[in-house]
Design an enzyme around this catalytic site. Sequence first.
Site, PDB file in Angstrom:
ATOM      1  N   GLY A   1      -0.617  -5.026   3.223  1.00 10.58           N
ATOM      2  CA  GLY A   1      -0.167  -3.891   4.030  1.00 10.58           C
ATOM      3  C   GLY A   1       0.348  -4.368   5.375  1.00 10.58           C
TER       4      GLY A   1
ATOM      5  N   ASP B   1       3.704   0.032  -1.982  1.00 10.78           N
ATOM      6  CA  ASP B   1       2.294   0.438  -2.057  1.00 10.78           C
ATOM      7  C   ASP B   1       2.175   1.914  -2.443  1.00 10.78           C
ATOM      8  OD1 ASP B   1       3.349   1.239   0.422  1.00 10.78           O
ATOM      9  OD2 ASP B   1       1.558   0.717   1.560  1.00 10.78           O
TER      10      ASP B   1
HETATM   11  N1  ADP Z   1     -13.316  -3.500   6.602  1.00 10.95           N
HETATM   12  C1  ADP Z   1     -12.226  -3.037   7.224  1.00 10.95           C
HETATM   13  N2  ADP Z   1     -11.360  -3.907   7.798  1.00 10.95           N
HETATM   14  C2  ADP Z   1     -10.272  -3.474   8.421  1.00 10.95           C
HETATM   15  N3  ADP Z   1      -9.940  -2.172   8.545  1.00 10.95           N
HETATM   16  C3  ADP Z   1     -10.745  -1.244   8.009  1.00 10.95           C
HETATM   17  C4  ADP Z   1     -11.914  -1.640   7.308  1.00 10.95           C
HETATM   18  N4  ADP Z   1     -12.510  -0.510   6.859  1.00 10.95           N
HETATM   19  C5  ADP Z   1     -11.757   0.520   7.275  1.00 10.95           C
HETATM   20  N5  ADP Z   1     -10.698   0.108   7.997  1.00 10.95           N
HETATM   21  C6  ADP Z   1      -9.676   0.983   8.576  1.00 10.95           C
HETATM   22  O1  ADP Z   1      -8.547   0.834   7.749  1.00 10.95           O
HETATM   23  C7  ADP Z   1      -7.343   0.847   8.509  1.00 10.95           C
HETATM   24  C8  ADP Z   1      -6.310  -0.042   7.810  1.00 10.95           C
HETATM   25  O2  ADP Z   1      -6.111   0.463   6.509  1.00 10.95           O
HETATM   26  P1  ADP Z   1      -5.281  -0.332   5.416  1.00 10.95           P
HETATM   27  O3  ADP Z   1      -5.177   0.593   4.232  1.00 10.95           O
HETATM   28  O4  ADP Z   1      -5.862  -1.673   5.173  1.00 10.95           O
HETATM   29  O5  ADP Z   1      -3.882  -0.483   6.164  1.00 10.95           O
HETATM   30  P2  ADP Z   1      -2.557  -1.269   5.765  1.00 10.95           P
HETATM   31  O6  ADP Z   1      -2.435  -1.151   4.248  1.00 10.95           O
HETATM   32  O7  ADP Z   1      -1.493  -0.556   6.485  1.00 10.95           O
HETATM   33  O8  ADP Z   1      -2.714  -2.703   6.206  1.00 10.95           O
HETATM   34  C9  ADP Z   1      -7.745   0.330   9.875  1.00 10.95           C
HETATM   35  O9  ADP Z   1      -7.045   1.066  10.837  1.00 10.95           O
HETATM   36  C10 ADP Z   1      -9.238   0.659   9.991  1.00 10.95           C
HETATM   37  O10 ADP Z   1      -9.425   1.845  10.736  1.00 10.95           O
HETATM   38  C1  PAZ Z   2       5.071   3.839   4.624  1.00 14.34           C
HETATM   39  C2  PAZ Z   2       4.590   2.411   4.719  1.00 14.34           C
HETATM   40  C3  PAZ Z   2       4.952   1.854   6.083  1.00 14.34           C
HETATM   41  C4  PAZ Z   2       3.047   2.417   4.543  1.00 14.34           C
HETATM   42  O1  PAZ Z   2       2.552   1.111   4.790  1.00 14.34           O
HETATM   43  P1  PAZ Z   2       1.010   0.805   5.093  1.00 14.34           P
HETATM   44  O2  PAZ Z   2       0.474   1.865   5.983  1.00 14.34           O
HETATM   45  O3  PAZ Z   2       0.305   0.860   3.742  1.00 14.34           O
HETATM   46  O4  PAZ Z   2       0.957  -0.566   5.674  1.00 14.34           O
HETATM   47  C5  PAZ Z   2       5.190   1.536   3.566  1.00 14.34           C
HETATM   48  O5  PAZ Z   2       4.940   2.152   2.336  1.00 14.34           O
HETATM   49  C6  PAZ Z   2       6.677   1.317   3.746  1.00 14.34           C
HETATM   50  O6  PAZ Z   2       7.111   0.458   4.452  1.00 14.34           O
HETATM   51  N1  PAZ Z   2       7.516   2.165   3.062  1.00 14.34           N
HETATM   52  C7  PAZ Z   2       8.952   2.101   3.116  1.00 14.34           C
HETATM   53  C8  PAZ Z   2       9.521   3.400   3.569  1.00 14.34           C
HETATM   54  C9  PAZ Z   2       9.323   4.536   2.579  1.00 14.34           C
HETATM   55  O7  PAZ Z   2       8.374   4.528   1.767  1.00 14.34           O
HETATM   56  O8  PAZ Z   2      10.144   5.466   2.616  1.00 14.34           O
HETATM   57  K     K Z   3      -0.535   3.606   3.914  1.00 13.87           K
END
Ligand code: ADP
Ligand code: PAZ
Ligand code: K
EC number: 2.7.1.33
Length: 248
Positions: free
Chosen positions: A8, A101
Amino acid sequence: MILELDCGNSFIKWRVISPGGRERICAGIVDSDDGLFEALAGSGVKVQRCRLVSVRSDAETEQLVTRLKASLGVEVVCAQSSSQVGGVRNGYHDYQRLGLDRWLALLGGYHLGQRACLVVDLGTAVTADFVSADGEHLGGFICPGLPLMRDQLSTHTRRIRYDREVALAALQELEPGRSTAEAVERGCLLMLRGFVAEQLAQARSRFPGGFEVFLTGGDAELVRDAVPEAQVVPDLVFVGLAIACPLS
Ligand SMILES: Nc1ncnc2c1ncn2[C@@H]1O[C@H](COP(=O)(O)OP(=O)(O)O)[C@@H](O)[C@H]1O
Ligand SMILES: CC(C)(COP(=O)(O)O)[C@@H](O)C(=O)NCCC(=O)O
Ligand SMILES: [K+]
């Protein structure tokens, strides 16, 4: 053993599953490629195959794939955009633009629910996607997640400043805040809950025949009690990854 990665914008979620995919051997969340390789080395598992999904830039993803191949000596399969998989049709005008995702989470939701579904993923961004009973992705919504909301407030104001620990404590309840941390943390959480409640209302009117709600992403637990009927499935993206990238 199969290594699965969900890269992510903030974190890499990883897990190792048994060759047949039935058993989860170990799992974790790391904030960098280095952190991932350290965690894998520490786990002591021997990986034979690897599949991943990434919403990072192509350059960052390629760099990670190269390093995985070199250090683990395995082939790496990356989820790709598709207009149709597993009975679901991508609803974007340009299917390649839909975040991978999101695509995998909704494939996973439709597979688990076997009927219309609403999939909400609460990470860096928060996304909501609708899939009809016959597998038509109807599109969705994107808004900033909790970390982005609070960062924007502190970046663009002079006096909104507080520590991370105070922030965590502030979310223990949702009474009107009596400190900056409480006011901001609770305000942003209520925005998220309001967003999720609105998605639920939309799903009710779009899917009168009933639907499943799935919550996933790191902040899913924060909104769960606003949607008691939802299933919280932290591994939903991995359910979709197995469908999009079967390993023969
Ligand atoms: N163990 C963990 N480590 C990191 N972030 C966590 C954890 N548990 C919950 N979070 C929360 O999850 C958020 C990130 O979610 P995530 O789905 O991993 O994001 P992304 O897919 O955008 O990287 C963080 O902002 C935090 O608040
Ligand atoms: C919307 C998102 C930024 C979410 O990313 P995440 O929060 O899981 O890191 C990702 O799915 C993305 O870059 N999407 C492309 C734009 C779209 O879905 O329209
Ligand atoms: K997301």
